[in-house]
Design a protein around this motif. Structure first.
Motif, PDB file in Angstrom:
ATOM      1  N   ASP A  39       0.807  -1.226   0.000  1.00  0.00           N
ATOM      2  CA  ASP A  39       0.000   0.000   0.000  1.00  0.00           C
ATOM      3  C   ASP A  39       0.836   1.270   0.000  1.00  0.00           C
ATOM      4  N   ASP A  40       2.132   1.160   0.287  1.00  0.00           N
ATOM      5  CA  ASP A  40       3.011   2.326   0.321  1.00  0.00           C
ATOM      6  C   ASP A  40       3.697   2.596  -1.012  1.00  0.00           C
ATOM      7  N   VAL A  41       3.447   1.749  -2.001  1.00  0.00           N
ATOM      8  CA  VAL A  41       4.127   1.867  -3.294  1.00  0.00           C
ATOM      9  C   VAL A  41       3.120   2.274  -4.370  1.00  0.00           C
ATOM     10  N   THR A  42       3.495   3.283  -5.175  1.00  0.00           N
ATOM     11  CA  THR A  42       2.652   3.756  -6.275  1.00  0.00           C
ATOM     12  C   THR A  42       3.441   3.662  -7.578  1.00  0.00           C
ATOM     13  N   VAL A  43       2.794   3.121  -8.608  1.00  0.00           N
ATOM     14  CA  VAL A  43       3.402   3.037  -9.935  1.00  0.00           C
ATOM     15  C   VAL A  43       2.488   3.771 -10.906  1.00  0.00           C
ATOM     16  N   GLU A  44       3.061   4.702 -11.674  1.00  0.00           N
ATOM     17  CA  GLU A  44       2.311   5.405 -12.719  1.00  0.00           C
ATOM     18  C   GLU A  44       3.087   5.286 -14.016  1.00  0.00           C
ATOM     19  N   HIS A  95       2.281  -4.715 -16.449  1.00  0.00           N
ATOM     20  CA  HIS A  95       2.141  -5.542 -15.256  1.00  0.00           C
ATOM     21  C   HIS A  95       3.087  -5.030 -14.176  1.00  0.00           C
ATOM     22  N   ALA A  96       2.620  -5.047 -12.922  1.00  0.00           N
ATOM     23  CA  ALA A  96       3.462  -4.727 -11.772  1.00  0.00           C
ATOM     24  C   ALA A  96       3.212  -5.784 -10.712  1.00  0.00           C
ATOM     25  N   VAL A 102      10.297  -6.612  -3.241  1.00  0.00           N
ATOM     26  CA  VAL A 102      10.802  -6.231  -4.567  1.00  0.00           C
ATOM     27  C   VAL A 102       9.629  -5.940  -5.490  1.00  0.00           C
ATOM     28  N   LEU A 103       9.618  -4.741  -6.042  1.00  0.00           N
ATOM     29  CA  LEU A 103       8.624  -4.338  -7.032  1.00  0.00           C
ATOM     30  C   LEU A 103       9.208  -4.612  -8.410  1.00  0.00           C
ATOM     31  N   THR A 104       8.457  -5.338  -9.230  1.00  0.00           N
ATOM     32  CA  THR A 104       8.855  -5.604 -10.606  1.00  0.00           C
ATOM     33  C   THR A 104       7.781  -5.060 -11.535  1.00  0.00           C
ATOM     34  N   VAL A 105       8.192  -4.241 -12.496  1.00  0.00           N
ATOM     35  CA  VAL A 105       7.267  -3.652 -13.459  1.00  0.00           C
ATOM     36  C   VAL A 105       7.690  -4.111 -14.846  1.00  0.00           C
ATOM     37  N   SER A 106       6.746  -4.601 -15.625  1.00  0.00           N
ATOM     38  CA  SER A 106       7.012  -5.064 -16.984  1.00  0.00           C
ATOM     39  C   SER A 106       6.072  -4.328 -17.927  1.00  0.00           C
ATOM     40  N   LEU A 107       6.647  -3.638 -18.907  1.00  0.00           N
ATOM     41  CA  LEU A 107       5.858  -2.802 -19.807  1.00  0.00           C
ATOM     42  C   LEU A 107       6.150  -3.138 -21.264  1.00  0.00           C
TER      43      LEU A 107
END
Length: 111
Positions: A39-44, A95-96, A102-107
């Motif tokens: 809840d403390d992590v934001t991805v835009e 996708h995040a 560990v936060l992983t973001v795939s675009l």
């Protein structure tokens, strides 16, 4: 292609790796945001930029029992990267994942 901006490392204290893989048309970012909760992590994601923000207002980050001014934005640190080569944009396949800190973001990328 891998990026990690030294100027932003000082203000964004979480180890970050951003890799563009042209053969699979994907950009992947991995950020070690532990001990932040989901809840403390934001991805835009915009058409050419990726922004990751972490709210460090929890006592796990600073060893205190809370901020003196909990309304302050000083507890939120962020990193914005625009890592794509010219002519590319992020596509609709995004996708995040957050696992064990560990936060992983795939675009997807497209012309």
């Amino acid at each position: 292609m891998s990026t990690s901006g030294p100027a932003q490392s000082a203000s964004f204290p979480f180890p970050t790796q951003v890799v563009y893989d042209g053969t699979s048309d994907r950009l992947r970012a991995a950020v070690d945001v532990a001990p932040a909760a989901t809840d403390d992590v934001t991805v835009e994601v915009g058409s050419r930029r990726l922004r990751i923000a972490v709210d460090r207002g929890d006592s796990a980050f600073d060893g205190h029992d809370g901020d003196a001014n909990p309304e302050s934005d000083d507890r939120v640190v962020e990193r914005t990267v625009t890592p794509l080569p010219p002519g590319l944009e992020f596509g609709d396949d995004r996708h995040a994942f957050y696992n064990n800190g560990v936060l992983t973001v795939s675009l997807e990328t497209e012309s």
